[in-house]
Design a protein around this motif. Sequence first.
Motif, PDB file in Angstrom:
ATOM      1  N   GLY A 157      -4.551   7.540  -1.700  1.00  0.00           N
ATOM      2  CA  GLY A 157      -3.962   6.312  -1.188  1.00  0.00           C
ATOM      3  C   GLY A 157      -4.313   5.138  -2.083  1.00  0.00           C
ATOM      4  O   GLY A 157      -5.301   5.161  -2.830  1.00  0.00           O
ATOM      5  N   TYR A 158      -3.497   4.101  -1.995  1.00  0.00           N
ATOM      6  CA  TYR A 158      -3.703   2.900  -2.808  1.00  0.00           C
ATOM      7  C   TYR A 158      -3.450   1.684  -1.927  1.00  0.00           C
ATOM      8  O   TYR A 158      -2.433   1.606  -1.219  1.00  0.00           O
ATOM      9  N   ILE A 159      -4.385   0.708  -1.964  1.00  0.00           N
ATOM     10  CA  ILE A 159      -4.232  -0.537  -1.210  1.00  0.00           C
ATOM     11  C   ILE A 159      -4.441  -1.708  -2.161  1.00  0.00           C
ATOM     12  O   ILE A 159      -5.480  -1.807  -2.808  1.00  0.00           O
ATOM     13  N   LYS A 160      -3.444  -2.582  -2.250  1.00  0.00           N
ATOM     14  CA  LYS A 160      -3.544  -3.791  -3.057  1.00  0.00           C
ATOM     15  C   LYS A 160      -3.970  -4.948  -2.160  1.00  0.00           C
ATOM     16  O   LYS A 160      -3.236  -5.355  -1.257  1.00  0.00           O
ATOM     17  N   LEU A 161      -5.167  -5.486  -2.398  1.00  0.00           N
ATOM     18  CA  LEU A 161      -5.703  -6.597  -1.613  1.00  0.00           C
ATOM     19  C   LEU A 161      -5.699  -7.846  -2.495  1.00  0.00           C
ATOM     20  O   LEU A 161      -6.442  -7.926  -3.473  1.00  0.00           O
ATOM     21  N   THR A 162      -4.845  -8.818  -2.172  1.00  0.00           N
ATOM     22  CA  THR A 162      -4.658  -9.972  -3.049  1.00  0.00           C
ATOM     23  C   THR A 162      -5.393 -11.218  -2.592  1.00  0.00           C
ATOM     24  O   THR A 162      -5.484 -12.186  -3.346  1.00  0.00           O
ATOM     25  N   ASP A 163      -5.932 -11.231  -1.364  1.00  0.00           N
ATOM     26  CA  ASP A 163      -6.562 -12.447  -0.859  1.00  0.00           C
ATOM     27  C   ASP A 163      -7.535 -12.107   0.255  1.00  0.00           C
ATOM     28  O   ASP A 163      -7.593 -10.955   0.730  1.00  0.00           O
ATOM     29  N   PHE A 164      -8.301 -13.101   0.676  1.00  0.00           N
ATOM     30  CA  PHE A 164      -9.228 -12.939   1.794  1.00  0.00           C
ATOM     31  C   PHE A 164      -9.031 -14.064   2.791  1.00  0.00           C
ATOM     32  O   PHE A 164      -9.971 -14.748   3.185  1.00  0.00           O
ATOM     33  N   THR A 165      -7.777 -14.266   3.207  1.00  0.00           N
ATOM     34  CA  THR A 165      -7.525 -15.236   4.258  1.00  0.00           C
ATOM     35  C   THR A 165      -7.738 -14.541   5.607  1.00  0.00           C
ATOM     36  O   THR A 165      -8.110 -13.370   5.669  1.00  0.00           O
ATOM     37  N   THR A 166      -7.496 -15.294   6.692  1.00  0.00           N
ATOM     38  CA  THR A 166      -7.656 -14.733   8.034  1.00  0.00           C
ATOM     39  C   THR A 166      -6.866 -13.420   8.157  1.00  0.00           C
ATOM     40  O   THR A 166      -5.737 -13.331   7.685  1.00  0.00           O
ATOM     41  N   TYR A 210       0.864  -1.185   0.000  1.00  0.00           N
ATOM     42  CA  TYR A 210       0.000   0.000   0.000  1.00  0.00           C
ATOM     43  C   TYR A 210       0.894   1.226   0.000  1.00  0.00           C
ATOM     44  O   TYR A 210       2.061   1.175   0.413  1.00  0.00           O
ATOM     45  N   GLY A 211       0.373   2.312  -0.507  1.00  0.00           N
ATOM     46  CA  GLY A 211       1.170   3.533  -0.589  1.00  0.00           C
ATOM     47  C   GLY A 211       0.346   4.676  -1.153  1.00  0.00           C
ATOM     48  O   GLY A 211      -0.881   4.578  -1.266  1.00  0.00           O
ATOM     49  N   LYS A 212       1.031   5.756  -1.532  1.00  0.00           N
ATOM     50  CA  LYS A 212       0.347   6.942  -2.058  1.00  0.00           C
ATOM     51  C   LYS A 212       0.590   7.055  -3.562  1.00  0.00           C
ATOM     52  O   LYS A 212       1.724   6.951  -4.027  1.00  0.00           O
TER      53      LYS A 212
END
Length: 555
Positions: free
Chosen positions: A197-206, A189-191
């Motif tokens: 802002g930018y957030i890279k979400l690659t999965d939905f694990t715990t 994540y970064g600017k």
Amino acid sequence: MMKLKNKTVLVLLASVLTLGLLFSFSNKDDKLFSIAKNLDIFASLIRELDSYYVDEIDPEKLVTVGIAAMLEELDPYTEFIPEENSDDFRLMTTGEYGGVGALIGNRTGINMILMPYKGFPAQVGGLRIGDEILMVDTVNVREKLTSDISKLLKGPANTPVMVEVKRGDDTLSVNLTRKKIVISNVPYYGKLDEQTGYIKLTDFTTNASADVRKALIDLKSQGITRLVLDVRDNPGGILKEAVEIVNLFIPKGKEVVKTIGKLESVNAVYKTTKTPLDKDIPLVVLINERSASAAEIVAGALQDYDRAVLIGRKTFGKGLVQTSIPLSYNSQVKVTTAKYYIPSGRCIQAIDYSNRDENGNSIAIPDSLRKEFKTKNGRIVLDGAGIEPDTKVELKSYSPIAYSLVARNHVFDFGTEFFRANKEIASPREFEITDKIYDGFIKSLEGKEYDYTTYVEKSIEDLEKYAQKEKYYDEIKVQIEDLKKKVSHSKEQDLVTFKQDIKDALLEEIVSRYYFQEGIIEASLRKDAEVEKSLEVLNDRSRMTKLLIASNRSK
């Protein structure tokens, strides 16, 4: 009668149990009777095969094949997980395992390190991308499958493992200590600029929601006033984590998703339960054809509440819920138990696995059967084919020469050579493939094979094939040969024409050697069409508002 072998004892036991069930049900119309009858037939068949088949059989393997064939009649997500695969299943659902923290793979017949995860034993111990794996402890792994090597590298935390690798002309032995590996759902994540802002979400694990929350809090402390949440290529995962992520942006008490199945026990309504972290921040969600399941819940729910503008391409269309059910001998089955429905009431499942065509293939839900639903602001959305973006960005196509150079590992190999020759490079956002570096790459191709077929050449090949099939070839043979000569590609010229495509591939490959997975993501953002479109939309508040109003929705 032939004496039965020990390996069939379990099968006999199953037969006895099913016979017990048979006596319990006398009505042949009863489904339980039918199940018991067919289980008995199956157990009897395995027993007789084991006794009479001319060659030795492996009953366990036969049963596993039978189970797989049976489940293929249902959907791709219902699967049997034997005890030996339980670690892999735990990794998929929790993101945790005991090991060295490295992605391994096979390139051109060589088992090698493809990506050491930053901060974990493999990277800390000095293993690098491109290292050929020769030994794991005392086991020679040169000819083994990567899945077998992965099992050897995994083990309880705090246990030692020796990995021998070949690096160029050198052979190195690296002693590592396995650790509990927890792979973050947010690798970067970064600017994007001072405000975004930018957030890279690659999965939905715990802990996916906790990872996103932490990133957002940090970005807000850095002064961002708007956000891009990237769920492209995210295959989904735990439903609860999707609900928690939506809750970061919408108020408490709002429905996010409901599940409806055959059993009352699987029917549930999932609502937000907490005060949102930021219910007003302008939000864009990036989606594509590989965004699935939980990723679609997040994108779809935020779209249904008109809370975010969706940019990219239509999502995968997986609206099915799986539940893990334990079986005997530490095995389990992941079975589809319900469909999920997002706030507007739509189910975005794209394939109807209960109906098949004349060839036995599952069919897509036709457009004529797709139903209209409405978002909170009254925008029309459709069910039955994934989540459609509010603003579409076409998939970027790469030149055949760039594909060939990547597929044949020439780009990968040059990245390895460059890393060995250069101790450091600029940051992922500043590093550039200069003409000098590019010329070095071209020189490295001397004597190497990277031929390919261009799109136009493929079209001519198809034309020639159909002309021969339909008896027109003799009439147009001269014209076809003339076309072939005119479009015959020059590899040397293509290295110039498609220079930028090739430079982009080289950039990410080289950056990965110094900055790992995070660096690849950061470097790729510089020329990302969806990110550019996001900034364009976020910079125009009136346009963003119009996209979220029914009468002005734009594709």
